[in-house]
Structure formats: C-alpha cells, structure tokens
Scaffold this motif. Structure first.
Motif, PDB file in Angstrom:
ATOM      1  N   ALA A  69      44.682  32.389  43.125  1.00  0.00           N
ATOM      2  CA  ALA A  69      44.194  33.757  42.919  1.00  0.00           C
ATOM      3  C   ALA A  69      43.762  34.389  44.240  1.00  0.00           C
ATOM      4  O   ALA A  69      43.950  35.589  44.440  1.00  0.00           O
ATOM      5  CB  ALA A  69      43.030  33.752  41.935  1.00  0.00           C
ATOM      6  N   SER A  70      43.232  33.573  45.156  1.00  0.00           N
ATOM      7  CA  SER A  70      42.781  34.129  46.430  1.00  0.00           C
ATOM      8  C   SER A  70      43.952  34.609  47.281  1.00  0.00           C
ATOM      9  O   SER A  70      43.802  35.511  48.091  1.00  0.00           O
ATOM     10  CB  SER A  70      41.945  33.112  47.201  1.00  0.00           C
ATOM     11  N   LYS A  71      45.126  34.031  47.077  1.00  0.00           N
ATOM     12  CA  LYS A  71      46.314  34.490  47.815  1.00  0.00           C
ATOM     13  C   LYS A  71      46.726  35.895  47.376  1.00  0.00           C
ATOM     14  O   LYS A  71      47.247  36.666  48.167  1.00  0.00           O
ATOM     15  CB  LYS A  71      47.464  33.515  47.622  1.00  0.00           C
ATOM     16  N   PHE A  72      46.475  36.204  46.111  1.00  0.00           N
ATOM     17  CA  PHE A  72      46.838  37.520  45.584  1.00  0.00           C
ATOM     18  C   PHE A  72      45.755  38.570  45.798  1.00  0.00           C
ATOM     19  O   PHE A  72      46.050  39.758  45.875  1.00  0.00           O
ATOM     20  CB  PHE A  72      47.162  37.429  44.090  1.00  0.00           C
ATOM     21  N   HIS A  80      38.576  34.059  46.711  1.00  0.00           N
ATOM     22  CA  HIS A  80      38.717  33.403  48.007  1.00  0.00           C
ATOM     23  C   HIS A  80      37.391  32.756  48.436  1.00  0.00           C
ATOM     24  O   HIS A  80      37.373  31.608  48.916  1.00  0.00           O
ATOM     25  CB  HIS A  80      39.175  34.406  49.067  1.00  0.00           C
ATOM     26  N   ALA A  81      36.289  33.467  48.265  1.00  0.00           N
ATOM     27  CA  ALA A  81      34.976  32.921  48.628  1.00  0.00           C
ATOM     28  C   ALA A  81      34.623  31.711  47.765  1.00  0.00           C
ATOM     29  O   ALA A  81      34.093  30.714  48.261  1.00  0.00           O
ATOM     30  CB  ALA A  81      33.904  34.002  48.488  1.00  0.00           C
ATOM     31  N   LEU A  82      34.960  31.791  46.477  1.00  0.00           N
ATOM     32  CA  LEU A  82      34.676  30.677  45.576  1.00  0.00           C
ATOM     33  C   LEU A  82      35.582  29.484  45.869  1.00  0.00           C
ATOM     34  O   LEU A  82      35.144  28.333  45.808  1.00  0.00           O
ATOM     35  CB  LEU A  82      34.821  31.127  44.125  1.00  0.00           C
ATOM     36  N   ALA A  83      36.830  29.744  46.229  1.00  0.00           N
ATOM     37  CA  ALA A  83      37.740  28.658  46.602  1.00  0.00           C
ATOM     38  C   ALA A  83      37.238  27.943  47.853  1.00  0.00           C
ATOM     39  O   ALA A  83      37.395  26.724  47.983  1.00  0.00           O
ATOM     40  CB  ALA A  83      39.149  29.199  46.812  1.00  0.00           C
ATOM     41  N   ARG A 159      22.601  32.144  41.290  1.00  0.00           N
ATOM     42  CA  ARG A 159      22.235  33.186  42.262  1.00  0.00           C
ATOM     43  C   ARG A 159      23.231  33.240  43.418  1.00  0.00           C
ATOM     44  O   ARG A 159      23.591  34.326  43.877  1.00  0.00           O
ATOM     45  CB  ARG A 159      20.826  32.950  42.802  1.00  0.00           C
ATOM     46  N   CYS A 160      23.663  32.083  43.897  1.00  0.00           N
ATOM     47  CA  CYS A 160      24.655  32.058  44.979  1.00  0.00           C
ATOM     48  C   CYS A 160      25.980  32.655  44.510  1.00  0.00           C
ATOM     49  O   CYS A 160      26.631  33.398  45.256  1.00  0.00           O
ATOM     50  CB  CYS A 160      24.861  30.634  45.487  1.00  0.00           C
ATOM     51  N   LEU A 161      26.392  32.334  43.288  1.00  0.00           N
ATOM     52  CA  LEU A 161      27.636  32.893  42.756  1.00  0.00           C
ATOM     53  C   LEU A 161      27.530  34.401  42.600  1.00  0.00           C
ATOM     54  O   LEU A 161      28.476  35.130  42.915  1.00  0.00           O
ATOM     55  CB  LEU A 161      27.997  32.229  41.424  1.00  0.00           C
ATOM     56  N   ASN A 162      26.408  34.877  42.116  1.00  0.00           N
ATOM     57  CA  ASN A 162      26.204  36.331  41.996  1.00  0.00           C
ATOM     58  C   ASN A 162      26.239  37.002  43.354  1.00  0.00           C
ATOM     59  O   ASN A 162      26.812  38.089  43.510  1.00  0.00           O
ATOM     60  CB  ASN A 162      24.889  36.641  41.283  1.00  0.00           C
ATOM     61  N   GLN A 163      25.627  36.364  44.331  1.00  0.00           N
ATOM     62  CA  GLN A 163      25.640  36.940  45.676  1.00  0.00           C
ATOM     63  C   GLN A 163      27.056  36.944  46.244  1.00  0.00           C
ATOM     64  O   GLN A 163      27.460  37.914  46.891  1.00  0.00           O
ATOM     65  CB  GLN A 163      24.701  36.158  46.586  1.00  0.00           C
ATOM     66  N   LEU A 164      27.820  35.876  46.009  1.00  0.00           N
ATOM     67  CA  LEU A 164      29.218  35.851  46.453  1.00  0.00           C
ATOM     68  C   LEU A 164      30.011  36.984  45.814  1.00  0.00           C
ATOM     69  O   LEU A 164      30.798  37.648  46.464  1.00  0.00           O
ATOM     70  CB  LEU A 164      29.872  34.509  46.071  1.00  0.00           C
ATOM     71  N   ARG A 165      29.790  37.168  44.520  1.00  0.00           N
ATOM     72  CA  ARG A 165      30.503  38.222  43.785  1.00  0.00           C
ATOM     73  C   ARG A 165      30.151  39.605  44.311  1.00  0.00           C
ATOM     74  O   ARG A 165      31.001  40.478  44.466  1.00  0.00           O
ATOM     75  CB  ARG A 165      30.186  38.112  42.289  1.00  0.00           C
ATOM     76  N   GLU A 166      28.868  39.811  44.609  1.00  0.00           N
ATOM     77  CA  GLU A 166      28.416  41.124  45.098  1.00  0.00           C
ATOM     78  C   GLU A 166      28.928  41.418  46.515  1.00  0.00           C
ATOM     79  O   GLU A 166      29.212  42.566  46.845  1.00  0.00           O
ATOM     80  CB  GLU A 166      26.894  41.200  45.082  1.00  0.00           C
ATOM     81  N   THR A 167      28.998  40.394  47.349  1.00  0.00           N
ATOM     82  CA  THR A 167      29.405  40.626  48.731  1.00  0.00           C
ATOM     83  C   THR A 167      30.923  40.652  48.901  1.00  0.00           C
ATOM     84  O   THR A 167      31.416  41.184  49.891  1.00  0.00           O
ATOM     85  CB  THR A 167      28.805  39.566  49.669  1.00  0.00           C
ATOM     86  N   ALA A 168      31.632  40.065  47.957  1.00  0.00           N
ATOM     87  CA  ALA A 168      33.092  40.051  48.043  1.00  0.00           C
ATOM     88  C   ALA A 168      33.642  41.419  47.637  1.00  0.00           C
ATOM     89  O   ALA A 168      33.143  42.053  46.696  1.00  0.00           O
ATOM     90  CB  ALA A 168      33.669  38.957  47.161  1.00  0.00           C
ATOM     91  N   THR A 169      34.649  41.860  48.346  1.00  0.00           N
ATOM     92  CA  THR A 169      35.294  43.119  47.972  1.00  0.00           C
ATOM     93  C   THR A 169      36.672  42.787  47.431  1.00  0.00           C
ATOM     94  O   THR A 169      37.425  42.025  48.038  1.00  0.00           O
ATOM     95  CB  THR A 169      35.432  44.039  49.195  1.00  0.00           C
ATOM     96  N   GLU A 170      36.944  43.299  46.275  1.00  0.00           N
ATOM     97  CA  GLU A 170      38.239  43.049  45.648  1.00  0.00           C
ATOM     98  C   GLU A 170      39.336  43.844  46.352  1.00  0.00           C
ATOM     99  O   GLU A 170      39.150  45.009  46.708  1.00  0.00           O
ATOM    100  CB  GLU A 170      38.198  43.441  44.161  1.00  0.00           C
ATOM    101  N   ALA A 171      40.466  43.192  46.573  1.00  0.00           N
ATOM    102  CA  ALA A 171      41.620  43.871  47.194  1.00  0.00           C
ATOM    103  C   ALA A 171      42.271  44.786  46.174  1.00  0.00           C
ATOM    104  O   ALA A 171      42.295  44.467  44.978  1.00  0.00           O
ATOM    105  CB  ALA A 171      42.605  42.847  47.701  1.00  0.00           C
TER     106      ALA A 171
END
Length: 172
Positions: A69-72, A80-83, A159-171
C-alpha cells in the motif's frame, strides 16, 4: 514548621515579658522504604513478552500489505510510516527491541536499572512538544517504569499510531 505536630502558645502579648509554651510531639524523619516498595511491582519480563509477541506477529502479518500500500500511496503516507514501524518487528520477536520503549538516542539519559529497551513505539513520541530536555525525558520514563502495564503500553501504541496518521499526508 507548617504541617508538623508543633504547638506554640504565647500569652500576654501586651506586657513587657512574654510567657510561652511549646510542645513538639514527634519530629522524627520518615522511615526509608525499599526501592521495590517505592516502585511497586514491576511487570515481569514474561508478562511483557506475552503481550509483545502476539502484537508483533499481527504486525508482521500486516507488513506485506502495508509495504504494498505504501508503494501506491507515497512516502509521506500513513501506510508507509506504519510499514517502517512493522519492518522493525522482527527485533521485538528476537528480544532486541521492545514494542514500547525509548529512542536509541535516549539510552544515555536512562539508568540501566530501569531495564528499558529501545522500542518501536516510544513514550516521548506521545508527549506534546516532544521533550528534548534530558530531565523531561528521564521523568517521562520514570513515570513509565513505575506504572508500566499492558494497558499503558496499548495507550502508548494507540497514541503513536494516531500521531503517525495525523502527521502523514495522503498522496492524491
């Protein structure tokens, strides 16, 4: 002497001499307690591993799908951050890393007696402002050491997952 068992009474303040009485019940220093009693019971290594291994296996099972999914979705995406996190999970299974631990660069700030390992998810990532002051980092991990539990670890992970989700920008 506030808060101590000390009584003081003064009579006849308007005279040339004062008559006073004082009584001190007990001003002994408080008894010292063992470190184990002050810390409480730390979570056993077995209990920690019983929590970490199943979650690490679930994360490893999800890793191929997250990597695909991170490749797409791009390098700045949540998959990508979670991978990147799940890629490090074999270290949790081998015992080299903890699922919840500290950053590698924080190791010198923490005493070895706390038995903390570098982690995939870190406590300082959950704190607002990401403390960089060594004393703040030490205080945060002291709190974690005294209160570690499965529920606390789950809270840190969420909390770390939520922070990853918030800081990640979807392509797009």
């Amino acid at each position: 002497l506030q808060g101590l068992p000390v009584t003081c009474e003064i009579l006849q303040e308007d005279r040339d001499h004062l008559i006073g009485q004082a009584r001190i019940d007990a001003l002994a220093s408080p008894a010292l307690v063992d470190a184990e009693q002050a810390l409480g019971r730390l979570r056993s290594p077995f209990a920690r591993r019983a929590f970490e291994i199943p979650l690490a296996l679930i994360g490893l099972g999800a890793h191929p799908f997250l990597a695909m999914a991170s490749k797409f979705t791009g390098r700045n995406s949540f998959p990508h951050a979670l991978a990147a996190k799940t890629r490090r999970l074999p270290g949790v299974l081998s015992g080299r890393y903890a699922l919840v631990g500290h950053r590698t660069e924080e190791t010198p700030m923490l005493p070895e007696s706390w038995h903390l390992k570098p982690g995939i998810f870190t406590l300082t990532d959950t704190l607002s402002g990401h403390p960089r002051n060594p004393q703040e980092i030490s205080n945060a991990y002291w709190f974690y050491t005294r209160n570690q539990s499965m529920a606390f670890d789950l809270d840190v992970i969420v909390r770390c997952l939520n922070q990853l989700r918030e800081t990640a920008t979807e392509a797009p």
